[in-house]
Design a protein around this motif. Structure first.
Motif, PDB file in Angstrom:
ATOM      1  N   GLY A   1      16.273 -43.300 -17.751  1.00  0.00           N
ATOM      2  CA  GLY A   1      17.699 -43.120 -17.510  1.00  0.00           C
ATOM      3  C   GLY A   1      18.413 -42.390 -18.625  1.00  0.00           C
ATOM      4  O   GLY A   1      19.585 -42.625 -18.876  1.00  0.00           O
TER       5      GLY A   1
ATOM      6  N   VAL B   1      20.622 -39.686 -20.170  1.00  0.00           N
ATOM      7  CA  VAL B   1      21.567 -38.686 -19.675  1.00  0.00           C
ATOM      8  C   VAL B   1      21.009 -37.315 -20.058  1.00  0.00           C
ATOM      9  O   VAL B   1      20.532 -37.164 -21.186  1.00  0.00           O
TER      10      VAL B   1
ATOM     11  N   HIS C   1      19.903 -39.455 -15.604  1.00  0.00           N
ATOM     12  CA  HIS C   1      20.123 -40.842 -15.220  1.00  0.00           C
ATOM     13  C   HIS C   1      20.612 -40.978 -13.786  1.00  0.00           C
ATOM     14  O   HIS C   1      20.793 -42.082 -13.315  1.00  0.00           O
TER      15      HIS C   1
ATOM     16  N   THR D   1      23.482 -40.425 -24.554  1.00  0.00           N
ATOM     17  CA  THR D   1      23.210 -41.388 -23.489  1.00  0.00           C
ATOM     18  C   THR D   1      23.961 -42.688 -23.726  1.00  0.00           C
ATOM     19  O   THR D   1      24.546 -43.264 -22.802  1.00  0.00           O
TER      20      THR D   1
ATOM     21  N   GLY E   1      26.756 -43.438 -21.138  1.00  0.00           N
ATOM     22  CA  GLY E   1      26.357 -44.530 -20.255  1.00  0.00           C
ATOM     23  C   GLY E   1      27.423 -45.601 -20.195  1.00  0.00           C
ATOM     24  O   GLY E   1      27.827 -46.052 -19.108  1.00  0.00           O
TER      25      GLY E   1
ATOM     26  N   TYR F   1      30.616 -44.407 -18.399  1.00  0.00           N
ATOM     27  CA  TYR F   1      30.432 -44.484 -16.946  1.00  0.00           C
ATOM     28  C   TYR F   1      30.567 -45.930 -16.490  1.00  0.00           C
ATOM     29  O   TYR F   1      31.197 -46.230 -15.476  1.00  0.00           O
TER      30      TYR F   1
ATOM     31  N   TYR G   1      24.639 -48.821 -15.243  1.00  0.00           N
ATOM     32  CA  TYR G   1      25.106 -47.857 -16.243  1.00  0.00           C
ATOM     33  C   TYR G   1      24.989 -48.430 -17.643  1.00  0.00           C
ATOM     34  O   TYR G   1      24.702 -47.707 -18.597  1.00  0.00           O
TER      35      TYR G   1
ATOM     36  N   VAL H   1      21.719 -47.670 -18.912  1.00  0.00           N
ATOM     37  CA  VAL H   1      21.643 -46.315 -19.454  1.00  0.00           C
ATOM     38  C   VAL H   1      22.070 -46.325 -20.918  1.00  0.00           C
ATOM     39  O   VAL H   1      21.417 -45.736 -21.792  1.00  0.00           O
ATOM     40  N   GLU H   2      23.173 -47.043 -21.202  1.00  0.00           N
ATOM     41  CA  GLU H   2      23.672 -47.111 -22.575  1.00  0.00           C
ATOM     42  C   GLU H   2      22.621 -47.718 -23.518  1.00  0.00           C
ATOM     43  O   GLU H   2      22.356 -47.203 -24.602  1.00  0.00           O
TER      44      GLU H   2
END
Lengths: 671, 220
Positions: free
Chosen positions: A223, A225, A228, A284, A288, A291, A304, A307-308
């Motif tokens: 994931g 960015v 992702h 990312t 993340g 988002y 999300y 993702v972070e």
């Protein structure tokens, strides 16, 4: 002595459970049986891998099966790195399986979940164990397809089939990138066993290309960015225990792939590699969580947030690469340990949070935060577990999220030792991004927890919510307790990670168990140290004292009175502060740049009877810039090529004929 | 391989290429089928000569199959089919005969260049044979591409297959099973195509394959 063969037997058991699930589908107790068996096997795998790692990873153990490529066979190996990731995978699998014993009973169509779930677990375990490119890719695809089938389990719900489609596309793309990576690593001689790749490090240019491909292959699964895009679609679409596994564990398997290839197979690190990884990781992490702040769907918000966290882990790995390229073994060990510790932590608290989201979804019949509220009174134990998870993921001491993020910051603070000028400037900037991401995470978790669990219920379903079942609670509270233990006693985790760090970084952090009072010391006591136990003691003491003081010295009588309503009697629950309201300041600050966010207010003039409207428009720029053009291009090409479907027989024959003649001409000219 | 063996093999294989050119030149169906019969006869002779030269008796069986099926049974059957269908008209060629012949010459040159260069280490007889065989295959494809009528497509396909048989027998040690299976597959293909022809005719009143294209919205 734990061997790879023993672990393979356990994986074979998982596949057996999968077959069993197919045969017992009609039986009512099938779900309990399958998940119970999965939990047992996961526990066994967890115990075996844990024994291996705690024993200090005594030499790798190999196993070769007569499958796969004939001249290699299917090779599997258990070493310190794979043992650690086996622990991560099976800890998540254990918790998810226990949770699913309860959760799975509510499944409307168990036939769409049960057979794939053990296969998915087996795939993840095999990826971690594989020791040649072929087995690795087969296991990888097994994992991808297994999880895809689980994402499509509720394919009739709106958006799920699109999520499955996007996921399948991205998974194929990632697998293709990994395939090319292994092709580059194997070289012209075709040495597809990892042993052979370790012996022949590719030349720098090819190694750089392989790094990029690995970032695309493993990064799309993890994931990173901008790859992702599938993750926030696919993770929420799956049943909650599978979401927990996909977000908490499968992204970690992707990180394992990255570590295995870049740290183990790719040869000596170069400085610019770390620059790429650090920039991607920092981007990312911040994007993340931004988002995440814009989401109202609880599970999508958590996706999300994954993702972070992947970004944070990649920051740690990027730092490790930088230190390794500059031959700073101790600092590299610190960064690697921080990244791996965060891998473990994220697997715990993200699984916990997804399970909590599943429990809430089951009780309130929605995933929309703005239709929840007041769940703390109706689901007290779930609330407790989710609160622990939220605090851990926000990096609050004394929980585990703080310990690993603190270690990452310690690694950032060692950066002045780096000789490369670019890194001297970049690493502090990355540290700033990391701090920003951590602060935004706290805001995001306050928002999610506050809106979902506090306040008044915003829908009748939320008002009628009931506590979830005992199995789910047990799994969640187990993970919450682990978060606390790993946060209070991080030294033991760091010590257990020492063999992994020595294998990857060529050194390890000082042994922590010997430090007085169970504090942890990353480099030297004169620089920094942290004692989780002390913080826990202080937090509980001060909280107890404050509670005591309030109850003792303030008014003892409990008064119940109507809340002050600003002069508007009977305010509906929908007038409460909502998730979107909470996100508005951040949307105003960052949204204009990142999301092209606009707030549209439609205020009727005096005398008009229509209602006023407020609309927040958020656009996904990455989707618009990166993915939409690709989709348009593919569509264009497909439409052009579609004409090939409607040619005459003679034209088809001519095409074959011309192709043959063309190839012969090439042969005539070139040979 | 001594002089006479080689020369005769060369002659017969070259004769097969010549017959392929003759196929290209024909513009009536019945004469096309007759030339195809001659094509198959030359093939049978070439294969029989290979059997003699290589001292491989099983190749005589192949030669016999080629003669029996391709030179006699299939041409006779095809003649009966076109009689029943009543199509003695001219073949509607897409490209004129002249340019097709020129293209054919180019193809023969191409296959010579490729084959002689690629197979330098191989046996001389096999080399020449392969070069001629490739020419026959390419010419067969050329016939299929430049004709519209379904029957001439079949003829093109069968002449292509003759080229394959020539190549197979030129290589030493080709097992008989392979040849027999190839022969039978051709027979079956013939039967299928024969049935197919009548079906096309029933539906569309013509066996011009462009009639099919109208029904699948062909766009050229």
């Amino acid at each position: 002595m734990v061997t790879a063969a023993t672990l393979l037997v356990c994986v074979a058991l998982l596949l057996g459970i999968s077959a069993l699930a197919v045969t017992t589908l009609r039986w009512r107790g099938a779900s309990t049986l399958v998940y119970g068996l999965c939990a047992a096997v996961a526990l066994a795998l967890l115990g075996l891998a844990g024994t291996f790692l705690i024993a200090g990873a005594p030499g790798p153990s190999d196993a070769v099966l007569p499958l796969g490529l004939p001249w290699i066979g299917a090779r599997f190996r258990l070493d310190a790195l794979s043992a650690f990731f086996l622990i991560v995978v099976n800890l998540g699998a254990l918790a998810a399986s226990v949770y699913a014993v309860g959760y799975g009973r509510r499944e409307a169509e168990p036939g769409r979940v049960l057979p794939f779930y053990p296969a998915f677990l087996a795939g993840m375990n095999l990826v971690v164990l594989a020791d040649d490119a072929f087995s690795f890719l087969v296991a990888w695809e097994f994992m991808s397809l297994g999880s895809w089938a689980l994402v499509m389990a509720h394919h009739r719900e709106e958006g799920n089939s699109r999520a499955g489609y996007v996921y399948l596309l991205m998974a194929s793309f990632g697998a293709l990138s990994l395939l090319l990576t292994f092709g580059l690593l194997a070289g012209p001689a075709g040495g597809y066993a990892f042993d052979q790749m370790r012996l022949h490090a590719p030349p720098p240019l090819l190694a750089g290309l392989a790094l990029m491909l690995t970032l695309m292959g493993a990064g799309s699964k993890a994931g990173l960015v901008p790859l992702h895009a599938w993750l926030p679609l696919a993770h929420p679409a799956a049943p909650s225990h599978v979401s927990a596994l996909m977000s908490g564990v499968m992204t970690k398997v992707a990180i394992y792939a990255f570590i295995r290839i870049v740290f183990d197979l790719l040869g000596p690190a170069q400085v610019w590699w770390s620059v790429v990884v650090l920039v991607l990781g920092a981007g990312t992490a911040v994007l993340g969580i931004l988002y995440a702040l814009m989401q109202n769907d609880l599970k999508r918000f958590l996706a999300y947030s994954t993702v972070e966290n992947v970004g944070i882990i990649f920051i740690g790995l990027g730092l490790a690469l930088a230190f390794r390229a500059q031959h700073l073994a101790l600092a590299a060990a610190l960064a690697v340990t921080a990244a791996l510790f965060h891998v473990l932590n994220h697997a715990m608290f993200k699984s916990l949070l997804f399970m909590g989201a599943g429990a809430v979804q089951g009780a309130a019949a929605t995933r929309d935060m703005d239709r929840m509220g007041g769940l703390i009174g109706r689901m007290p134990l779930t609330t407790l577990a989710v609160l622990a998870g939220s605090m851990a993921i926000s990096g609050l001491p004394p929980l585990n999220g703080f310990a690993s993020e603190w270690l990452t910051f310690q690694a950032v603070l060692v950066s002045p030792q780096l000789a490369a000028t670019a890194l001297k400037f970049l690493v502090p900037a990355v540290g700033g991004m990391l701090a920003l991401a951590a602060a935004l995470t706290a805001a995001a978790m306050v928002r999610a927890f506050g809106v979902a669990f506090l306040g008044r219920p915003r829908s009748p379903a939320a008002a009628a919510a009931a506590e979830t079942d005992r199995w789910s609670l047990a799994a969640m509270l187990f993970l919450a307790a682990l978060c606390l233990v790993a946060g209070v006693l991080p030294g033991f985790v760091i010590d257990a990670l020492a063999p992994v760090a020595s294998a990857l970084a060529g050194g390890h952090m000082p042994q922590q168990a010997r430090q007085p009072w169970l504090s942890i010391v990353p480099i030297a006591e004169s620089r920094s140290s942290y004692n989780g136990l002390l913080v826990l003691g202080f937090v509980s003491m001060s909280a107890a004292l404050a509670a005591l003081a309030i109850h003792r010295f303030a008014s003892r009588a409990v008064r119940r009175a109507p809340a002050w309503d600003c002069g508007f009697p009977d305010a509906g629950p929908m007038t409460q502060y909502s998730a979107s309201s909470f996100a508005q300041p951040i949307r105003r600050v960052f949204g204009g740049f990142v999301f092209a966010a606009r707030d549209v207010v439609d205020m009727p003039g005096p005398g008009e009877m229509r209602p006023a409207r407020f609309k927040a428009v958020v656009r996904d720029r990455i989707w618009e810039i990166l993915y939409a053009p690709i989709a348009v291009a593919v569509d264009f090409i497909a439409r052009r090529l579609n004409r090939l479907q409607f040619l005459t027989i003679r034209v088809y024959l001519s095409l074959v004929f011309l192709a043959l003649v063309g190839l012969l001409l090439v042969l005539a000219v070139c040979v | 391989m001594t002089g006479l063996f080689f020369d005769v093999a060369h002659l017969l294989a070259g004769g097969l290429v010549l017959m392929s050119f003759a196929l290209i030149y024909q513009d009536r169906l019945s004469s096309l089928i007759n030339v195809f019969a001659a094509h198959a006869t030359v093939l049978a002779l070439a294969v029989a000569w290979q059997a003699y030269a290589q001292n491989a008796p099983h190749l005589y069986v192949t030669a016999f199959i080629a003669l029996g099926f391709k030179a006699i049974i299939i041409p006779v059957a095809l003649q009966r089919i076109i009689k029943r269908l009543g199509i003695h008209r001219e073949i509607e060629t897409v490209v004129g005969v002249g340019p097709t012949m020129l293209a054919g010459i180019g193809l023969v040159a191409l296959s010579m260049v490729v084959m002689l260069r690629v197979t330098e280490e191989a046996d001389r007889l096999a080399r020449e044979d392969l070069a001629f065989a490739l020419s026959v295959v390419l010419l067969g494809l050329l016939i299929m591409v430049t004709r519209r009528n379904a029957v001439s497509l079949i003829i093109g396909f069968m002449s292509l297959e003759n080229g394959l048989v020539l190549a197979a027998t030129g290589a030493k040690g080709m097992p008989l099973v392979v040849e027999i299976s190839v022969a039978f597959s051709v027979l079956i293909a013939f039967i299928v195509i024969g049935v197919f022809l009548f079906r096309i005719r029933e539906r569309f009143e013509t066996i011009d394959v462009s009639a099919l294209d109208r029904f699948r919205e062909g766009r050229e």
